[in-house]
Design an enzyme around this catalytic site. Structure first.
Site, PDB file in Angstrom:
ATOM      1  CG  ASP A 163       2.417 -15.372  18.234  1.00 60.48           C
ATOM      2  OD1 ASP A 163       3.638 -15.453  17.986  1.00 60.48           O
ATOM      3  OD2 ASP A 163       1.544 -15.810  17.460  1.00 60.48           O
ATOM      4  CG  HIS A 221       4.829 -16.534  14.895  1.00 62.85           C
ATOM      5  ND1 HIS A 221       3.759 -16.757  15.728  1.00 62.85           N
ATOM      6  CD2 HIS A 221       4.753 -17.479  13.935  1.00 62.85           C
ATOM      7  CE1 HIS A 221       3.073 -17.799  15.283  1.00 62.85           C
ATOM      8  NE2 HIS A 221       3.652 -18.252  14.197  1.00 62.85           N
ATOM      9  CB  SER A 547       1.182 -19.435  12.548  1.00 60.61           C
ATOM     10  OG  SER A 547       1.743 -20.242  13.536  1.00 60.61           O
TER      11      SER A 547
END
Ligand SMILES: *[C@@H]1O[C@H](CO)[C@@H](O)[C@H](O)[C@H]1NC(C)=O
Ligand SMILES: *[C@@H]1O[C@H](CO)[C@@H](O)[C@H](O)[C@H]1NC(C)=O
Ligand SMILES: *[C@@H]1O[C@H](CO)[C@@H](O)[C@H](O)[C@H]1NC(C)=O
Ligand SMILES: *[C@@H]1O[C@H](CO)[C@@H](O)[C@H](O)[C@H]1NC(C)=O
Length: 763
Positions: A163, A221, A547
């Site tokens: 990520d 994220h 996600s």
């Protein structure tokens, strides 16, 4: 001045970040633009260097394990003229999950390479998009009981997260109560200070060579997905005071290994492959990838290739399905050795109600719930009243000629700006509040976002009513009333509009997505504060996307792995699929964004049920070599199959290839013409001995179906049994206008129910 600037920067980075997560559905052009840029460059500037991923055969002989030998083998493919610059040309050497390398090459150089002995293929790399605490308890996980106790909450299992990196000092990554990693762990911690890692965060490495050196998360994220999969418990987590509670990942005692492969610019395939290659060496058990491109042949899809290599080493790979829904065949990450995860809601809303001058009220959602808006009605305006679509979407600069000062502004979801970015535009144009309305495709899916102004996000039907009201009176007015956190929506889980749908384009004989899990308005760790209070280290944010659902399933896989250390990746996947819930909290079939029952290409098997998944009764197992007849059956050439399975000796002419639907998968996807089709499946008993299972079938529309035998008794643990299924087409008229049908095949004992969903695609 200075703080204003950094505030704006923060907002802009948030906007950009949301663009990244929601790329496919909300910022649809970006990934395409990146691909287009690569092609245009190729055509117009032939001399320019591109990053190619080059796949080659394993070198002959026994030297394959030696890194130096592999490197010199790889160097032999680079053009002789570049010898002096080869160090800079070669970006990554791969050795575990594929044989090959990433290098900077011109188009001519890449073409010339194809002549060399041992060359398999070369592709200019794509930049793939990222797809973006109450959720554990929604999944039936509670401290000190049930699966969290039975599986030791993931103790001893290592989850690798590919990520945007991590904020290592966030309390979600505290290692209090967590034992050291298992001996097999052999990864690195590349922060300046090695002590930055601990027994929770056991490794972190950066693969984005051009950007920052450290695996630090400057996007958010990666910190969010890592803490969702395996964050430690943090008390009193909340955002803007909403969703208050103890935050914790799905496998709170599992270890985390962080692989930074994405930046604000996206995720280069060369970095993804390098990280997968390294993770295999490091000793991870589960890999979590909340990113991906569109459908591609598996031999040209870096994630599918890397994931196959990982699966060969016994590693479980969980990936997001993509945010390109609700259109059909909008999936990413379709390979059968990957768990493909769609997104659905949890039973929590952060309610913000739009109240109109006519007294009508429409419940929507917003994470930002200020208490200083007041309750007096304000003038209401539709940003698109001038007929300009860009204005309707509240795109940057599009409100210049719209009078929004001091008003509540209605903006339409979609266009070239994210949901939060619309609010940024309204605020900068002088608007006081925003009502964000869905387009028809998004139906009832609303999201609680960290807006920059008082706002609410309402459904498509509510949006229609609000526009109708604006058009019906001369001085429309409205106000937003904030009602905070509400838990217990009986319709949850609802498939969200953005969740990508099947059927799989690359392999329609495998049902995808496999499963859905929580992915809407998910609270988890964030590297910085989205509020204006920065005195706490425990900063959280609520974001949405497949996600977010992917790391929930990565955590579930870790729990199952720690309860059953000897299970193969396929066995863990089978357990998750055959025990999924098909009904919502209210006991009705799961619905989608239309509030009508969701179809099988939206839900796959259904919503994950972790507790049941740890005790599935039977499993459908697949060994890595079992994929070879399947790959040959896809019509791939020997070279293409060799590339995927890393075995130069595979020849499809010597392998009995099988139709896709014959793979021992725990679900069925059948393309039905006028012929009867027969398949077999082999189940393995992982439940009690002496269990007798009887088949229960839900026969799909316009089909006959028979299963043989219809009763199986297991007298031993790990005993296998094979059964056959026949699908018999009926006269076409019985199909009506339907293009597909669905059913199920369920093996039922007194303790277990092992359900395989069945999709029939009519041809
Ligand atoms: C997919 O969508 C297209 C266009 O809307 C439709 O014609 C087709 O029947 C759909 N396929 C399935 C399997 O739903
Ligand atoms: C819509 O508004 C935008 C921004 O003000 C402007 O650039 C564009 O030309 C307008 N489009 C039309 C069709 O008027
Ligand atoms: C943060 O502070 C700035 C400046 O004081 C203010 O304009 C803004 O509305 C605040 N944002 C939030 C989310 O509270
Ligand atoms: C099937 O579609 C046709 C054409 O759209 C329509 O006239 C017909 O009523 C439909 N039949 C059914 C059973 O829905």
């Amino acid at each position: 001045m200075e703080s204003k600037k950094s505030g704006l920067l923060l907002i802009m980075s948030l906007v950009f970040f949301l663009c990244l997560i929601f790329m496919a559905s909300f910022c649809p052009t970006m990934a395409q633009e990146m691909a287009d840029v690569a092609i245009t460059k190729e055509l117009e500037e032939q001399s320019k260097l591109l990053t190619y991923i080059v796949y080659v055969k394993k070198p002959k002989g026994s030297i394959t394990a030696q890194t130096e030998d592999l490197d010199s083998w790889y160097h032999s493919f680079l053009p002789a003229t570049t010898a002096s610059t080869n160090q800079q040309r070669l970006i990554h050497s791969y050795r575990n999950v594929v044989k090959g390398f990433a290098a900077k090459l011109t188009v001519e150089e890449a073409k010339a390479m194809a002549e060399k002995e041992g060359f398999l293929s070369a592709w200019p790399e794509k930049i793939l998009p990222l797809h973006t605490t109450h959720s554990p308890s929604f999944l039936g996980l509670h401290q000190r009981s049930g699966l969290w106790q039975g599986s030791n909450s993931g103790k001893g299992v290592i989850i690798g997260i590919l990520d945007t990196g991590i904020r290592p000092d966030h309390p979600s990554f505290s290692d209090e109560g967590i034992p050291p990693p298992p001996d097999k762990w052999d990864g690195e911690c590349d922060f300046n200070d090695e002590d930055t890692c601990n027994n929770k965060l056991i490794g972190a490495k950066n693969f984005i060579k051009s950007s920052v050196k450290l695996p630090v998360d400057d996007v958010g994220h990666g910190t969010h997905t890592a803490s969702t999969a395996a964050g430690s418990f943090v008390k009193d987590a909340s955002v803007f005071g909403n969703a208050k509670g103890t935050a914790g990942g799905i496998a709170p005692y599992a270890h985390l290994a962080i692989y930074k492969v994405c930046s604000f610019q996206g995720c280069p395939e060369s970095a993804i492959l390098a990280a997968l290659d390294t993770a295999v060496d490091d000793g991870v058990d589960v890999l979590s990838l909340s990113l991906g491109g569109g459908s591609a042949p598996f031999f040209a899809d870096s994630i599918a290739l890397g994931a196959f290599g990982a699966t060969q080493k016994g590693i479980f790979v969980s990936c997001s399905a993509g945010n390109a829904g609700p259109g059909n065949s909008s999936l990413s990450n379709e390979a059968p050795w990957i768990l493909t995860v769609g997104a659905s809601t949890i039973d929590r809303s952060i309610v913000a109600t739009a109240k109109l001058g006519n007294g009508a009220e429409y419940d929507g959602q917003s994470l930002f719930q200020p208490n200083d808006l007041g309750s007096n009605l304000l003038p209401l305006v539709y940003a698109g009243a001038n007929g300009n679509q860009s204005s309707a979407f509240c795109e940057p600069g599009a409100l210049k000629n719209v009078d929004v000062k001091g008003k509540v502004v209605v903006c339409v979801r979609g266009g070239n700006v994210g949901r939060i970015g619309k609010g940024v535009e309204v605020k900068s144009a002088g608007g006081i509040a925003m009502i964000l309305i869905n387009q028809e495709t998004d139906g009832f899916t609303t999201i609680a976002d960290a807006h920059v102004l008082p706002a609410t996000h309402v459904s498509y039907p509510a949006g229609l009513k609000i526009i109708e009201y604006i058009n019906s009176v001369s001085t429309p007015t409205a106000i937003i009333i904030f009602k905070g956190t509400v838990i217990g929506d009986p319709l949850a889980p609802i498939v969200s509009s953005f969740s990508s749908r099947g059927p799989s384009l690359e392999s329609p004989g495998i049902l995808k997505p496999d499963i859905i899990g929580p992915g809407v308005s998910i609270l988890a760790a964030w590297p910085f504060s989205v509020e204006n209070n920065t005195n706490s280290k425990a900063t959280f944010n609520m974001v949405s996307g497949t996600s977010m659902s992917c790391p929930h399933l990565s955590g579930v896989a870790a729990l199952i792995k720690s309860a059953h250390p000897d299970w193969s990746p396929a066995a863990i996947k089978s357990a998750i699929i055959t025990t999924a819930d098909t009904h919502n909290l209210g006991g009705k079939p799961i619905v989608d964004q239309t509030l009508d029952p969701a179809d099988i290409f939206a839900t796959g098997a259904g919503h994950v049920n972790p507790t049941k998944a740890s005790d599935p009764g039977l499993i459908y197992d697949i060994q890595p070599d079992d994929y070879i007849p399947y790959l040959c059956g896809l019509g791939y050439s020997d070279k293409e199959v060799q590339l995927i399975v890393q075995d130069n000796d595979v020849k499809c002419s010597l392998v009995k290839s099988i139709p896709q639907a014959q793979l021992n998968y725990p679900s069925f996807s059948i393309e039905m013409g006028s012929e009867t089709q027969d398949y077999t499946r082999t189940v393995t008993n992982v439940g009690p001995v002496g269990s007798t299972y009887t088949v229960d079938i839900g026969v799909p529309l316009a089909l006959g179906m028979s299963v043989n035998p219809s009763t199986i008794t297991f007298t031993e643990v790990n005993q296998k049994a094979t059964y056959s299924v026949e699908f018999i087409p009926q006269i076409k008229e019985n199909r009506g206008n339907h293009t597909f049908a669905e059913g199920y095949l369920n093996w039922v004992s007194d303790k277990h129910s092992v359900r395989s969903p069945i999709a029939i695609i009519f041809k």
